[in-house]
Design a protein around this motif. Sequence first.
Motif, PDB file in Angstrom:
ATOM      1  N   GLN A   5     -41.418   4.345  -8.171  1.00 35.49           N
ATOM      2  CA  GLN A   5     -40.198   4.785  -8.356  1.00 35.49           C
ATOM      3  C   GLN A   5     -39.024   4.005  -8.068  1.00 35.49           C
ATOM      4  OE1 GLN A   5     -38.686   7.475  -5.284  1.00 35.49           O
ATOM      5  NE2 GLN A   5     -38.330   8.834  -6.780  1.00 35.49           N
ATOM      6  N   VAL A   6     -38.274   3.764  -9.005  1.00 38.76           N
ATOM      7  CA  VAL A   6     -37.442   2.796  -9.128  1.00 38.76           C
ATOM      8  C   VAL A   6     -35.909   2.899  -9.069  1.00 38.76           C
ATOM      9  CG1 VAL A   6     -36.704   0.262 -10.226  1.00 38.76           C
ATOM     10  CG2 VAL A   6     -38.949   1.035 -10.577  1.00 38.76           C
ATOM     11  N   THR A   7     -34.713   2.393  -8.618  1.00 37.11           N
ATOM     12  CA  THR A   7     -34.071   3.166  -8.568  1.00 37.11           C
ATOM     13  C   THR A   7     -32.979   1.743  -8.854  1.00 37.11           C
ATOM     14  OG1 THR A   7     -34.083   4.689  -6.439  1.00 37.11           O
ATOM     15  CG2 THR A   7     -31.818   3.795  -6.662  1.00 37.11           C
ATOM     16  N   GLN A  82     -47.712  -3.909 -21.522  1.00 28.02           N
ATOM     17  CA  GLN A  82     -49.389  -4.973 -21.014  1.00 28.02           C
ATOM     18  C   GLN A  82     -48.279  -6.076 -20.758  1.00 28.02           C
ATOM     19  OE1 GLN A  82     -48.356  -4.390 -24.982  1.00 28.02           O
ATOM     20  NE2 GLN A  82     -50.004  -3.182 -24.662  1.00 28.02           N
ATOM     21  N   VAL A  83     -49.121  -6.077 -19.097  1.00 29.99           N
ATOM     22  CA  VAL A  83     -48.648  -7.207 -18.702  1.00 29.99           C
ATOM     23  C   VAL A  83     -50.146  -9.140 -18.614  1.00 29.99           C
ATOM     24  CG1 VAL A  83     -47.426  -6.073 -17.167  1.00 29.99           C
ATOM     25  CG2 VAL A  83     -49.731  -6.820 -16.492  1.00 29.99           C
ATOM     26  N   ASP A  84     -49.834  -9.790 -18.098  1.00 32.84           N
ATOM     27  CA  ASP A  84     -50.464 -11.317 -17.324  1.00 32.84           C
ATOM     28  C   ASP A  84     -50.942 -11.077 -16.488  1.00 32.84           C
ATOM     29  OD1 ASP A  84     -48.016 -12.355 -16.280  1.00 32.84           O
ATOM     30  OD2 ASP A  84     -47.053 -13.535 -17.690  1.00 32.84           O
ATOM     31  N   ALA A  85     -51.619 -12.335 -15.903  1.00 36.59           N
ATOM     32  CA  ALA A  85     -52.761 -11.941 -14.639  1.00 36.59           C
ATOM     33  C   ALA A  85     -51.321 -12.596 -14.143  1.00 36.59           C
ATOM     34  CB  ALA A  85     -53.182 -13.544 -14.580  1.00 36.59           C
ATOM     35  N   GLN A  86     -50.156 -12.956 -13.878  1.00 34.10           N
ATOM     36  CA  GLN A  86     -48.738 -12.446 -12.880  1.00 34.10           C
ATOM     37  C   GLN A  86     -47.886 -11.548 -12.676  1.00 34.10           C
ATOM     38  OE1 GLN A  86     -47.091 -16.921 -12.352  1.00 34.10           O
ATOM     39  NE2 GLN A  86     -46.962 -16.434 -10.900  1.00 34.10           N
ATOM     40  N   GLY A  87     -48.527 -10.150 -13.504  1.00 32.98           N
ATOM     41  CA  GLY A  87     -47.872  -8.838 -13.724  1.00 32.98           C
ATOM     42  C   GLY A  87     -46.185  -9.232 -14.201  1.00 32.98           C
ATOM     43  N   VAL A  88     -46.244 -10.472 -15.374  1.00 29.78           N
ATOM     44  CA  VAL A  88     -45.054 -10.398 -16.245  1.00 29.78           C
ATOM     45  C   VAL A  88     -45.411  -9.271 -17.370  1.00 29.78           C
ATOM     46  CG1 VAL A  88     -43.604 -11.959 -17.961  1.00 29.78           C
ATOM     47  CG2 VAL A  88     -44.196 -13.016 -15.518  1.00 29.78           C
ATOM     48  N   VAL A  89     -44.319  -8.601 -17.677  1.00 26.49           N
ATOM     49  CA  VAL A  89     -44.570  -7.725 -19.227  1.00 26.49           C
ATOM     50  C   VAL A  89     -44.658  -8.600 -19.794  1.00 26.49           C
ATOM     51  CG1 VAL A  89     -43.332  -5.750 -20.198  1.00 26.49           C
ATOM     52  CG2 VAL A  89     -43.952  -5.931 -18.254  1.00 26.49           C
ATOM     53  N   THR A  90     -45.243  -8.422 -21.421  1.00 27.65           N
ATOM     54  CA  THR A  90     -45.521  -9.028 -22.329  1.00 27.65           C
ATOM     55  C   THR A  90     -45.456  -8.430 -23.223  1.00 27.65           C
ATOM     56  OG1 THR A  90     -48.219  -8.812 -22.296  1.00 27.65           O
ATOM     57  CG2 THR A  90     -46.672 -11.096 -21.134  1.00 27.65           C
ATOM     58  N   GLY A  91     -45.618  -7.035 -23.332  1.00 30.47           N
ATOM     59  CA  GLY A  91     -45.889  -6.239 -24.907  1.00 30.47           C
ATOM     60  C   GLY A  91     -45.563  -5.058 -23.951  1.00 30.47           C
ATOM     61  N   PHE A  92     -45.323  -3.966 -25.527  1.00 31.76           N
ATOM     62  CA  PHE A  92     -45.056  -2.545 -24.896  1.00 31.76           C
ATOM     63  C   PHE A  92     -44.360  -1.732 -26.273  1.00 31.76           C
ATOM     64  CE2 PHE A  92     -41.811   0.632 -23.027  1.00 31.76           C
ATOM     65  CZ  PHE A  92     -41.457   1.324 -23.682  1.00 31.76           C
ATOM     66  N   GLU A  93     -45.147  -0.405 -26.123  1.00 33.31           N
ATOM     67  CA  GLU A  93     -45.266   0.536 -26.709  1.00 33.31           C
ATOM     68  C   GLU A  93     -44.915   1.771 -26.781  1.00 33.31           C
ATOM     69  OE1 GLU A  93     -48.624   2.193 -30.350  1.00 33.31           O
ATOM     70  OE2 GLU A  93     -48.790  -0.368 -29.287  1.00 33.31           O
ATOM     71  N   MET A  94     -43.688   2.804 -27.316  1.00 39.29           N
ATOM     72  CA  MET A  94     -44.040   4.383 -26.736  1.00 39.29           C
ATOM     73  C   MET A  94     -44.579   5.067 -27.978  1.00 39.29           C
ATOM     74  SD  MET A  94     -40.156   4.607 -26.095  1.00 39.29           S
ATOM     75  CE  MET A  94     -39.476   4.011 -27.373  1.00 39.29           C
ATOM     76  N   VAL A  95     -45.355   6.416 -27.331  1.00 38.31           N
ATOM     77  CA  VAL A  95     -45.593   7.027 -28.435  1.00 38.31           C
ATOM     78  C   VAL A  95     -44.725   7.455 -28.219  1.00 38.31           C
ATOM     79  CG1 VAL A  95     -46.770   9.293 -27.958  1.00 38.31           C
ATOM     80  CG2 VAL A  95     -47.653   7.568 -26.397  1.00 38.31           C
ATOM     81  N   LEU A 111     -36.434   1.350 -22.255  1.00 39.35           N
ATOM     82  CA  LEU A 111     -37.483   1.449 -21.586  1.00 39.35           C
ATOM     83  C   LEU A 111     -38.141   0.531 -21.656  1.00 39.35           C
ATOM     84  CD1 LEU A 111     -38.537   4.026 -19.444  1.00 39.35           C
ATOM     85  CD2 LEU A 111     -40.031   4.707 -21.425  1.00 39.35           C
ATOM     86  N   GLY A 112     -38.097  -0.134 -22.704  1.00 38.76           N
ATOM     87  CA  GLY A 112     -38.884  -1.572 -22.833  1.00 38.76           C
ATOM     88  C   GLY A 112     -38.252  -2.698 -21.634  1.00 38.76           C
ATOM     89  N   GLU A 113     -37.114  -2.498 -21.529  1.00 34.95           N
ATOM     90  CA  GLU A 113     -36.439  -3.648 -20.563  1.00 34.95           C
ATOM     91  C   GLU A 113     -36.551  -3.235 -18.807  1.00 34.95           C
ATOM     92  OE1 GLU A 113     -32.128  -3.618 -21.681  1.00 34.95           O
ATOM     93  OE2 GLU A 113     -32.320  -3.188 -24.031  1.00 34.95           O
ATOM     94  N   PHE A 114     -36.710  -2.107 -18.865  1.00 39.46           N
ATOM     95  CA  PHE A 114     -36.651  -1.282 -17.592  1.00 39.46           C
ATOM     96  C   PHE A 114     -37.927  -1.429 -17.252  1.00 39.46           C
ATOM     97  CE2 PHE A 114     -38.297   1.958 -15.618  1.00 39.46           C
ATOM     98  CZ  PHE A 114     -37.995   2.789 -13.881  1.00 39.46           C
ATOM     99  N   LEU A 115     -39.233  -1.364 -17.795  1.00 40.42           N
ATOM    100  CA  LEU A 115     -40.115  -2.205 -17.118  1.00 40.42           C
ATOM    101  C   LEU A 115     -40.377  -2.794 -17.344  1.00 40.42           C
ATOM    102  CD1 LEU A 115     -42.222   0.587 -20.022  1.00 40.42           C
ATOM    103  CD2 LEU A 115     -42.804   0.375 -16.864  1.00 40.42           C
ATOM    104  N   ALA A 116     -39.895  -3.851 -17.989  1.00 41.33           N
ATOM    105  CA  ALA A 116     -40.456  -5.568 -17.805  1.00 41.33           C
ATOM    106  C   ALA A 116     -38.812  -5.904 -16.414  1.00 41.33           C
ATOM    107  CB  ALA A 116     -39.604  -6.480 -18.809  1.00 41.33           C
ATOM    108  N   ARG A 117     -37.355  -5.336 -16.168  1.00 44.84           N
ATOM    109  CA  ARG A 117     -37.435  -5.732 -14.807  1.00 44.84           C
ATOM    110  C   ARG A 117     -37.563  -4.927 -13.678  1.00 44.84           C
ATOM    111  NH1 ARG A 117     -31.624  -4.532 -17.651  1.00 44.84           N
ATOM    112  NH2 ARG A 117     -32.798  -2.410 -17.324  1.00 44.84           N
ATOM    113  N   SER A 118     -38.245  -4.053 -13.787  1.00 43.93           N
ATOM    114  CA  SER A 118     -38.887  -2.983 -12.539  1.00 43.93           C
ATOM    115  C   SER A 118     -40.210  -3.556 -11.711  1.00 43.93           C
ATOM    116  CB  SER A 118     -38.752  -1.627 -12.821  1.00 43.93           C
ATOM    117  OG  SER A 118     -40.254  -0.804 -14.384  1.00 43.93           O
ATOM    118  N   THR A 119     -40.523  -3.703 -13.343  1.00 43.05           N
ATOM    119  CA  THR A 119     -42.619  -4.507 -12.755  1.00 43.05           C
ATOM    120  C   THR A 119     -42.107  -5.914 -12.211  1.00 43.05           C
ATOM    121  OG1 THR A 119     -43.329  -3.564 -15.400  1.00 43.05           O
ATOM    122  CG2 THR A 119     -44.103  -5.453 -14.036  1.00 43.05           C
TER     123      THR A 119
END
Length: 186
Positions: A5-7, A82-95, A111-119
């Motif tokens: 959960q991210v605000t 997808q995230v690399d070993a440090q947890g940085v988002v490297t890829g994103f795909e929506m259904v 949503l891709g931006e959100f995931l990259a910022r909230s991971t």
Amino acid sequence: KVWSQVTMIAQMGVEGEQKTVTPPVVRTLALEVQGAQPDGSTTVGFEVTSAVVLEDDEAKPSTRAKLVKAASSIQGTKGTYQVDAQGVVTGFEMVKPAEGESRDQRMAESLGEFLARSTVPVPSEAVGKGGTWTVQRRLIEGGIAMDQTSTYELKKLDGSEIAVRVTVEKSAPVQEIGTPGTYNHY
């Protein structure tokens, strides 16, 4: 399954001009690891279980109303990232949405931006409560090439529950603006 959960609170504008205030949006996602690789990279499945726009006295009512409509349209959105070993988002795909299903396309793309910022990428060295670390990235967001500096602070560490505060600063040089709706590393 894991829940996240991210605000997120955002203020946007050009330096020296009045900022546009966007009301806080609380997004809740169900996350499930779908595959881990020997190099530490991981594929994570997600579903947006809720997206709620909070009240904000500084935001224009018309801005909040648009966000409420857009946020409700992404509930149920599924995909993987997808995230690399440090947890940085490297890829994103929506259904893709089902036939007849409506989704605010701009909100879904963000949503891709959100995931990259909230991971939260893990720091290269161990930190305890109160510890901080910084991650610098070069991005293309909304067609604009920019540098982003994220400073993380570990606020709570209690068993499997953690709380992290992140402060994000972005800057961009004067440039021609590319195609909106893109989000890439440059």
